[in-house]
Write a protein that holds these residues in place. Structure first.
Motif, PDB file in Angstrom:
ATOM      1  N   ASP A   1       0.832  -1.204   0.000  1.00 44.40           N
ATOM      2  CA  ASP A   1       0.000   0.000   0.000  1.00 44.40           C
ATOM      3  C   ASP A   1       0.867   1.254   0.000  1.00 44.40           C
ATOM      4  OD1 ASP A   1      -2.464   1.424   0.154  1.00 44.40           O
ATOM      5  OD2 ASP A   1      -2.191   1.655   2.308  1.00 44.40           O
ATOM      6  N   THR A   2       1.822   1.324   0.897  1.00 43.78           N
ATOM      7  CA  THR A   2       2.691   2.505   0.981  1.00 43.78           C
ATOM      8  C   THR A   2       3.685   2.562  -0.172  1.00 43.78           C
ATOM      9  OG1 THR A   2       4.239   1.338   2.447  1.00 43.78           O
ATOM     10  CG2 THR A   2       2.483   2.624   3.488  1.00 43.78           C
ATOM     11  N   GLY A   3       3.984   1.398  -0.780  1.00 40.52           N
ATOM     12  CA  GLY A   3       4.958   1.355  -1.873  1.00 40.52           C
ATOM     13  C   GLY A   3       4.403   1.777  -3.214  1.00 40.52           C
ATOM     14  N   GLY A   4       3.083   2.002  -3.311  1.00 34.14           N
ATOM     15  CA  GLY A   4       2.504   2.494  -4.551  1.00 34.14           C
ATOM     16  C   GLY A   4       2.002   1.422  -5.499  1.00 34.14           C
ATOM     17  N   PHE A   5       1.860   0.180  -5.029  1.00 33.06           N
ATOM     18  CA  PHE A   5       1.296  -0.858  -5.885  1.00 33.06           C
ATOM     19  C   PHE A   5      -0.180  -0.570  -6.118  1.00 33.06           C
ATOM     20  CE2 PHE A   5       5.127  -2.802  -4.311  1.00 33.06           C
ATOM     21  CZ  PHE A   5       5.578  -3.574  -5.377  1.00 33.06           C
ATOM     22  N   GLU A   6      -0.656  -0.891  -7.310  1.00 35.75           N
ATOM     23  CA  GLU A   6      -2.023  -0.532  -7.696  1.00 35.75           C
ATOM     24  C   GLU A   6      -3.065  -1.426  -7.042  1.00 35.75           C
ATOM     25  OE1 GLU A   6      -3.981   0.960 -11.771  1.00 35.75           O
ATOM     26  OE2 GLU A   6      -3.229  -1.086 -11.904  1.00 35.75           O
ATOM     27  N   THR A   7      -2.805  -2.734  -6.981  1.00 36.70           N
ATOM     28  CA  THR A   7      -3.811  -3.686  -6.524  1.00 36.70           C
ATOM     29  C   THR A   7      -3.180  -4.785  -5.696  1.00 36.70           C
ATOM     30  OG1 THR A   7      -5.004  -3.313  -8.612  1.00 36.70           O
ATOM     31  CG2 THR A   7      -5.729  -5.183  -7.268  1.00 36.70           C
ATOM     32  N   LEU A   8      -3.899  -5.222  -4.667  1.00 33.63           N
ATOM     33  CA  LEU A   8      -3.559  -6.425  -3.911  1.00 33.63           C
ATOM     34  C   LEU A   8      -4.576  -7.493  -4.304  1.00 33.63           C
ATOM     35  CD1 LEU A   8      -4.428  -8.245  -1.199  1.00 33.63           C
ATOM     36  CD2 LEU A   8      -2.025  -8.019  -1.794  1.00 33.63           C
ATOM     37  N   TRP A   9      -4.090  -8.613  -4.810  1.00 36.20           N
ATOM     38  CA  TRP A   9      -4.956  -9.723  -5.214  1.00 36.20           C
ATOM     39  C   TRP A   9      -4.795 -10.874  -4.235  1.00 36.20           C
ATOM     40  CZ3 TRP A   9      -8.214  -8.791  -9.185  1.00 36.20           C
ATOM     41  CH2 TRP A   9      -7.858  -7.830 -10.133  1.00 36.20           C
ATOM     42  N   THR A  10      -5.898 -11.533  -3.889  1.00 34.56           N
ATOM     43  CA  THR A  10      -5.819 -12.739  -3.073  1.00 34.56           C
ATOM     44  C   THR A  10      -6.830 -13.756  -3.583  1.00 34.56           C
ATOM     45  OG1 THR A  10      -5.538 -13.513  -0.791  1.00 34.56           O
ATOM     46  CG2 THR A  10      -7.498 -12.166  -1.250  1.00 34.56           C
ATOM     47  N   ALA A  11      -6.529 -15.035  -3.366  1.00 37.73           N
ATOM     48  CA  ALA A  11      -7.278 -16.121  -3.998  1.00 37.73           C
ATOM     49  C   ALA A  11      -8.335 -16.703  -3.069  1.00 37.73           C
ATOM     50  CB  ALA A  11      -6.305 -17.222  -4.424  1.00 37.73           C
ATOM     51  N   GLU A  12      -9.150 -17.574  -3.642  1.00 34.42           N
ATOM     52  CA  GLU A  12     -10.063 -18.414  -2.873  1.00 34.42           C
ATOM     53  C   GLU A  12      -9.557 -19.849  -2.898  1.00 34.42           C
ATOM     54  OE1 GLU A  12     -14.680 -20.109  -2.832  1.00 34.42           O
ATOM     55  OE2 GLU A  12     -14.017 -18.818  -4.480  1.00 34.42           O
ATOM     56  N   HIS A  13      -9.387 -20.435  -1.715  1.00 40.06           N
ATOM     57  CA  HIS A  13      -9.037 -21.857  -1.624  1.00 40.06           C
ATOM     58  C   HIS A  13      -9.642 -22.442  -0.361  1.00 40.06           C
ATOM     59  CE1 HIS A  13      -6.524 -22.338  -5.131  1.00 40.06           C
ATOM     60  NE2 HIS A  13      -5.847 -21.246  -4.823  1.00 40.06           N
ATOM     61  N   HIS A  14      -9.788 -23.768  -0.370  1.00 40.88           N
ATOM     62  CA  HIS A  14     -10.451 -24.441   0.739  1.00 40.88           C
ATOM     63  C   HIS A  14      -9.678 -25.689   1.150  1.00 40.88           C
ATOM     64  CE1 HIS A  14     -14.168 -22.006   0.255  1.00 40.88           C
ATOM     65  NE2 HIS A  14     -13.791 -21.994  -1.021  1.00 40.88           N
ATOM     66  N   THR A  15      -9.617 -25.937   2.439  1.00 42.77           N
ATOM     67  CA  THR A  15      -9.052 -27.147   3.068  1.00 42.77           C
ATOM     68  C   THR A  15      -7.553 -27.290   2.865  1.00 42.77           C
ATOM     69  OG1 THR A  15      -9.246 -28.857   1.309  1.00 42.77           O
ATOM     70  CG2 THR A  15     -11.274 -28.267   2.522  1.00 42.77           C
ATOM     71  N   ILE A  16      -6.868 -26.235   2.410  1.00 38.70           N
ATOM     72  CA  ILE A  16      -5.443 -26.313   2.086  1.00 38.70           C
ATOM     73  C   ILE A  16      -4.690 -25.263   2.892  1.00 38.70           C
ATOM     74  CG2 ILE A  16      -3.712 -26.197   0.258  1.00 38.70           C
ATOM     75  CD1 ILE A  16      -6.086 -26.706  -1.720  1.00 38.70           C
TER      76      ILE A  16
ATOM     77  N   CYS B   1      -1.596 -24.264   2.696  1.00 37.84           N
ATOM     78  CA  CYS B   1      -0.619 -23.427   1.985  1.00 37.84           C
ATOM     79  C   CYS B   1      -1.274 -22.257   1.264  1.00 37.84           C
ATOM     80  CB  CYS B   1       0.221 -24.251   1.016  1.00 37.84           C
ATOM     81  SG  CYS B   1      -0.721 -25.121  -0.252  1.00 37.84           S
ATOM     82  N   THR B   2      -2.598 -22.265   1.164  1.00 41.31           N
ATOM     83  CA  THR B   2      -3.336 -21.103   0.637  1.00 41.31           C
ATOM     84  C   THR B   2      -4.619 -20.973   1.448  1.00 41.31           C
ATOM     85  OG1 THR B   2      -4.261 -22.526  -1.097  1.00 41.31           O
ATOM     86  CG2 THR B   2      -2.425 -21.116  -1.722  1.00 41.31           C
ATOM     87  N   ILE B   3      -4.562 -20.179   2.503  1.00 36.77           N
ATOM     88  CA  ILE B   3      -5.665 -20.079   3.457  1.00 36.77           C
ATOM     89  C   ILE B   3      -6.549 -18.897   3.071  1.00 36.77           C
ATOM     90  CG2 ILE B   3      -6.277 -19.805   5.898  1.00 36.77           C
ATOM     91  CD1 ILE B   3      -3.356 -20.758   6.506  1.00 36.77           C
ATOM     92  N   SER B   4      -7.718 -19.189   2.482  1.00 35.19           N
ATOM     93  CA  SER B   4      -8.644 -18.123   2.114  1.00 35.19           C
ATOM     94  C   SER B   4      -9.992 -18.716   1.743  1.00 35.19           C
ATOM     95  CB  SER B   4      -8.100 -17.287   0.953  1.00 35.19           C
ATOM     96  OG  SER B   4      -8.933 -16.163   0.722  1.00 35.19           O
ATOM     97  N   PRO B   5     -10.740 -19.239   2.729  1.00 37.49           N
ATOM     98  CA  PRO B   5     -12.038 -19.823   2.418  1.00 37.49           C
ATOM     99  C   PRO B   5     -13.050 -18.805   1.911  1.00 37.49           C
ATOM    100  CG  PRO B   5     -11.706 -19.718   4.786  1.00 37.49           C
ATOM    101  CD  PRO B   5     -10.400 -19.374   4.156  1.00 37.49           C
ATOM    102  N   ASN B   6     -12.833 -17.518   2.228  1.00 37.63           N
ATOM    103  CA  ASN B   6     -13.666 -16.461   1.657  1.00 37.63           C
ATOM    104  C   ASN B   6     -12.808 -15.217   1.475  1.00 37.63           C
ATOM    105  OD1 ASN B   6     -15.464 -14.375   1.031  1.00 37.63           O
ATOM    106  ND2 ASN B   6     -17.113 -15.321   2.193  1.00 37.63           N
ATOM    107  N   PRO B   7     -12.353 -14.948   0.239  1.00 40.62           N
ATOM    108  CA  PRO B   7     -11.472 -13.791   0.029  1.00 40.62           C
ATOM    109  C   PRO B   7     -12.136 -12.461   0.349  1.00 40.62           C
ATOM    110  CG  PRO B   7     -12.114 -14.762  -2.075  1.00 40.62           C
ATOM    111  CD  PRO B   7     -12.564 -15.710  -1.003  1.00 40.62           C
ATOM    112  N   PHE B   8     -13.469 -12.399   0.307  1.00 41.59           N
ATOM    113  CA  PHE B   8     -14.135 -11.149   0.670  1.00 41.59           C
ATOM    114  C   PHE B   8     -13.872 -10.795   2.136  1.00 41.59           C
ATOM    115  CE2 PHE B   8     -17.219 -12.617  -2.749  1.00 41.59           C
ATOM    116  CZ  PHE B   8     -16.721 -11.754  -3.703  1.00 41.59           C
ATOM    117  N   THR B   9     -13.826 -11.802   2.985  1.00 41.09           N
ATOM    118  CA  THR B   9     -13.505 -11.559   4.394  1.00 41.09           C
ATOM    119  C   THR B   9     -12.083 -11.034   4.543  1.00 41.09           C
ATOM    120  OG1 THR B   9     -14.980 -13.378   5.019  1.00 41.09           O
ATOM    121  CG2 THR B   9     -13.429 -12.615   6.686  1.00 41.09           C
ATOM    122  N   VAL B  10     -11.163 -11.648   3.829  1.00 43.72           N
ATOM    123  CA  VAL B  10      -9.762 -11.218   3.880  1.00 43.72           C
ATOM    124  C   VAL B  10      -9.620  -9.777   3.402  1.00 43.72           C
ATOM    125  CG1 VAL B  10      -7.432 -11.674   3.016  1.00 43.72           C
ATOM    126  CG2 VAL B  10      -8.954 -13.591   3.565  1.00 43.72           C
ATOM    127  N   LEU B  11     -10.261  -9.443   2.294  1.00 46.29           N
ATOM    128  CA  LEU B  11     -10.140  -8.092   1.739  1.00 46.29           C
ATOM    129  C   LEU B  11     -10.788  -7.048   2.642  1.00 46.29           C
ATOM    130  CD1 LEU B  11     -10.760  -8.816  -2.062  1.00 46.29           C
ATOM    131  CD2 LEU B  11      -8.574  -8.604  -0.851  1.00 46.29           C
TER     132      LEU B  11
END
Length: 359
Positions: free
Chosen positions: A33-48, A50-60
């Motif tokens: 955010d402070t470095g000037g990047f345009e977008t932060l993207w995060t994925a949806e994954h389940h039961t894994i 190494c990629t924890i994001s059962p609901n990316p809307f909650t994370v965002l």
């Protein structure tokens, strides 16, 4: 060309506490955010793990409370895991909770391991048909009352509650690699998310040509945005490449497990499958990985990025989540923001100056 970051909460050992995982994610996002990047993207994954994001809307929504300007995107939602009404409402609420910063990215899905648990075991290739029915239905629900009688979903007159904050709705992005998906996405007014995976640099131009053809075939549609992502690691000295390459190789074997559904997963932790079971073994050659992926010093990375610029890429996305050591992730963001992004900012200013001067 603008720049984005793709991050997931990663846990590769049960000894790693979730508190540390959350803290690392938050620190990296604040740096972006402070470095000037345009977008932060995060994925949806389940039961894994190494990629924890059962609901990316909650994370965002959580990350929005700790950032000021960076856009917050789903890269990507997995179409077969949702229903139109639920997806429309959850995305619209997230748009409000993030102050209108949501970028809506969706895909067919990649991991057969997940499809066996989340989508009734359908082949993950079938996910594209779900996506093509889901996205237009969500758009219509955002617009007002809508009844749906499709192949996968049927429901009487309904609407999205709430409606999105952004008007008419958040930008839609579709993950694409094959020409048919490029064409469908552009025809439906969506932007493109793509990746050359671990392929040589020539694949960047191939994807760029697919994008150009889709745009040319739909001249009535305003030109969409084109994002491309690669695993990225920036380091100060040329000899520092070995750590990034080794982590990429190990992570790739974990990906093969989930993608092909050929290994074991114990309590959420997938094993890295043996090299003799992976596809595209040339992609596991250390020198090929070093050359093909976005690994290098700032000067080396700038040189590689020129291929993406030439392919018409509007946003290059740093893929940082492949179990790269946390300090190396932070250093990558710092070097990229301080030594790589200014180069392209100068090019953009010069291009604007020449356009204004009519040269």
């Amino acid at each position: 060309m603008k720049f984005a970051v793709s991050l997931s909460m990663e846990r590769f050992s049960p000894e790693t506490p979730m508190k540390s995982v959350l803290g690392n994610m938050l620190e990296l996002v604040k740096l972006a955010d402070t470095g000037g990047f345009e977008t932060l993207w995060t994925a949806e994954h389940h039961t894994i793990e190494c990629t924890i994001s059962p609901n990316p809307f909650t994370v965002l929504t959580w990350l929005a409370q700790h950032t000021d300007r960076i856009r917050l995107g789903t890269a990507t939602l997995v179409a077969p895991y949702w229903t139109p009404i639920r997806l429309a409402g959850e995305a619209a609420l997230c748009d409000h909770l993030t102050g209108g910063r949501l970028e809506f990215g969706i895909a067919r899905g990649a991991y057969q391991y997940e499809f066996d648990r989340m989508a009734g075991g359908i082949p993950q290739q079938e996910g594209v048909a779900y996506m093509k029915e889901l996205v237009p239905a969500v758009q219509k629900l955002w617009a007002g009352d809508y009844a749906h009688d499709g192949h996968y979903w049927k429901f009487p007159l309904a609407t999205s509650v709430p409606k999105p904050l952004q008007k008419p709705h958040p930008r839609i992005w579709v993950a694409a690699r094959d020409p048919g998906t490029f064409d469908w996405a552009v025809a439906n007014g969506a932007n493109i998310l793509s990746t050359p995976l671990s392929a040589p640099a020539a694949e960047i131009a191939v994807l760029g040509e697919k994008f150009r053809k889709a745009v040319a075939d739909h001249p009535h549609v305003p030109r969409p945005k084109f994002m491309m992502q690669r695993r990225t690691c920036v380091y100060a000295k040329p000899d520092d490449w070995q750590v990034a390459v080794q982590h990429s190789m190990d992570y790739g074997r974990t990906f093969e497990n989930l993608f092909q559904n050929i290994g074991t997963v114990t309590n959420g932790f997938p094993e890295a499958v043996p090299f003799d079971t992976v596809k595209g073994r040339d992609n596991y050659n250390p020198e090929s990985i070093r050359k093909n992926l976005m690994f290098g010093t700032p000067d080396e990375v700038i040189e590689k990025l020129l291929d993406y610029e030439a392919a018409g890429v509007d946003q290059y996305c740093l893929g940082l989540s492949f179990n790269l050591p946390f300090e190396l992730q932070k250093n990558t963001l710092r070097l990229f923001a301080e030594e790589v992004m200014p180069f392209f900012a100068r090019r953009e200013r010069e291009s604007t100056r020449l356009a204004v001067a009519g040269e």
